[in-house]
Design a protein around this motif. Structure first.
Motif, PDB file in Angstrom:
ATOM      1  N   GLY A 185     -27.920  18.636 -16.150  1.00 20.10           N
ATOM      2  CA  GLY A 185     -28.216  19.038 -14.774  1.00 20.10           C
ATOM      3  C   GLY A 185     -29.662  18.794 -14.405  1.00 20.10           C
ATOM      4  N   VAL A 186     -30.556  19.143 -15.308  1.00 18.26           N
ATOM      5  CA  VAL A 186     -31.991  18.976 -15.046  1.00 18.26           C
ATOM      6  C   VAL A 186     -32.385  17.500 -15.098  1.00 18.26           C
ATOM      7  N   LEU A 187     -31.922  16.791 -16.126  1.00 19.99           N
ATOM      8  CA  LEU A 187     -32.364  15.413 -16.334  1.00 19.99           C
ATOM      9  C   LEU A 187     -31.746  14.405 -15.365  1.00 19.99           C
ATOM     10  N   PHE A 188     -30.487  14.647 -14.958  1.00 22.45           N
ATOM     11  CA  PHE A 188     -29.785  13.616 -14.199  1.00 22.45           C
ATOM     12  C   PHE A 188     -29.275  14.055 -12.826  1.00 22.45           C
ATOM     13  N   LEU A 189     -29.181  15.356 -12.594  1.00 22.01           N
ATOM     14  CA  LEU A 189     -28.571  15.814 -11.348  1.00 22.01           C
ATOM     15  C   LEU A 189     -29.540  16.562 -10.437  1.00 22.01           C
ATOM     16  N   GLY A 190     -30.819  16.534 -10.766  1.00 30.56           N
ATOM     17  CA  GLY A 190     -31.830  17.116  -9.891  1.00 30.56           C
ATOM     18  C   GLY A 190     -31.880  18.634  -9.864  1.00 30.56           C
ATOM     19  N   GLU A 191     -31.284  19.293 -10.859  1.00 34.89           N
ATOM     20  CA  GLU A 191     -31.334  20.750 -10.893  1.00 34.89           C
ATOM     21  C   GLU A 191     -32.694  21.207 -11.427  1.00 34.89           C
ATOM     22  N   THR A 192     -33.082  22.407 -11.050  1.00 37.99           N
ATOM     23  CA  THR A 192     -34.380  22.922 -11.475  1.00 37.99           C
ATOM     24  C   THR A 192     -34.273  23.611 -12.833  1.00 37.99           C
ATOM     25  N   LEU A 193     -35.369  23.591 -13.547  1.00 37.88           N
ATOM     26  CA  LEU A 193     -35.461  24.270 -14.832  1.00 37.88           C
ATOM     27  C   LEU A 193     -36.475  25.388 -14.684  1.00 37.88           C
ATOM     28  N   THR A 194     -35.996  26.603 -14.777  1.00 37.00           N
ATOM     29  CA  THR A 194     -36.880  27.759 -14.649  1.00 37.00           C
ATOM     30  C   THR A 194     -37.064  28.409 -16.011  1.00 37.00           C
ATOM     31  N   LEU A 195     -38.045  29.277 -16.082  1.00 38.40           N
ATOM     32  CA  LEU A 195     -38.281  30.013 -17.319  1.00 38.40           C
ATOM     33  C   LEU A 195     -37.060  30.860 -17.677  1.00 38.40           C
ATOM     34  N   ALA A 196     -36.408  31.436 -16.691  1.00 32.42           N
ATOM     35  CA  ALA A 196     -35.208  32.243 -16.934  1.00 32.42           C
ATOM     36  C   ALA A 196     -34.087  31.388 -17.531  1.00 32.42           C
ATOM     37  N   LYS A 197     -33.912  30.167 -17.033  1.00 33.37           N
ATOM     38  CA  LYS A 197     -32.887  29.283 -17.576  1.00 33.37           C
ATOM     39  C   LYS A 197     -33.206  28.907 -19.018  1.00 33.37           C
ATOM     40  N   VAL A 198     -34.461  28.599 -19.285  1.00 33.24           N
ATOM     41  CA  VAL A 198     -34.871  28.263 -20.654  1.00 33.24           C
ATOM     42  C   VAL A 198     -34.625  29.454 -21.576  1.00 33.24           C
ATOM     43  N   ALA A 199     -34.983  30.644 -21.124  1.00 35.29           N
ATOM     44  CA  ALA A 199     -34.765  31.848 -21.929  1.00 35.29           C
ATOM     45  C   ALA A 199     -33.276  32.055 -22.200  1.00 35.29           C
ATOM     46  N   GLY A 200     -32.439  31.836 -21.211  1.00 30.15           N
ATOM     47  CA  GLY A 200     -30.999  31.979 -21.396  1.00 30.15           C
ATOM     48  C   GLY A 200     -30.453  31.006 -22.421  1.00 30.15           C
TER      49      GLY A 200
END
Length: 108
Positions: A75-90
């Motif tokens: 999603g982040v690399l190819f579909l333009g979704e954002t990567l937040t600290l909360a997503k990384v933590a999850g």
């Protein structure tokens, strides 16, 4: 062998989930077919991994956790979704949970 079959199940599930996004609500029939085929293959391969004596909790945790992490990355690399600290933590928590399950159990 069970781990190799499980890896195939994870790959099939990731392909199917990515195709689900690309199908635009099943409006694009080619992607919709990839969704159905991918999820079908994923469940068949997951069942085979379980048949090869992999513990159900471990197999499902690895399947779901690896799939979730891979889909988030796609999603982040190819579909333009954002990567937040909360997503990384999850994602880190998911991977940690899978590791704990593996250390506590594993295969027969």
């Amino acid at each position: 062998m069970a781990w190799l079959v499980l890896a195939g199940a994870i790959l099939a599930e990731v392909v199917a989930t990515t195709a689900l996004k690309l199908s635009d609500g099943f409006a694009h029939k080619g992607w919709a077919l990839a969704v159905v085929a991918g999820y079908g293959a994923a469940f068949i391969l997951l069942a085979q991994a379980l048949k090869l004596q992999m513990e159900m909790g471990t197999a499902y945790a690895v399947w779901a956790g690896a799939g979730t992490a891979a889909i988030a990355a796609i999603g982040v690399l190819f579909l333009g979704e954002t990567l937040t600290l909360a997503k990384v933590a999850g994602i880190v928590l998911i991977i940690g949970g899978v590791l704990v399950l593996n250390l506590a159990g594993g295969t027969h």
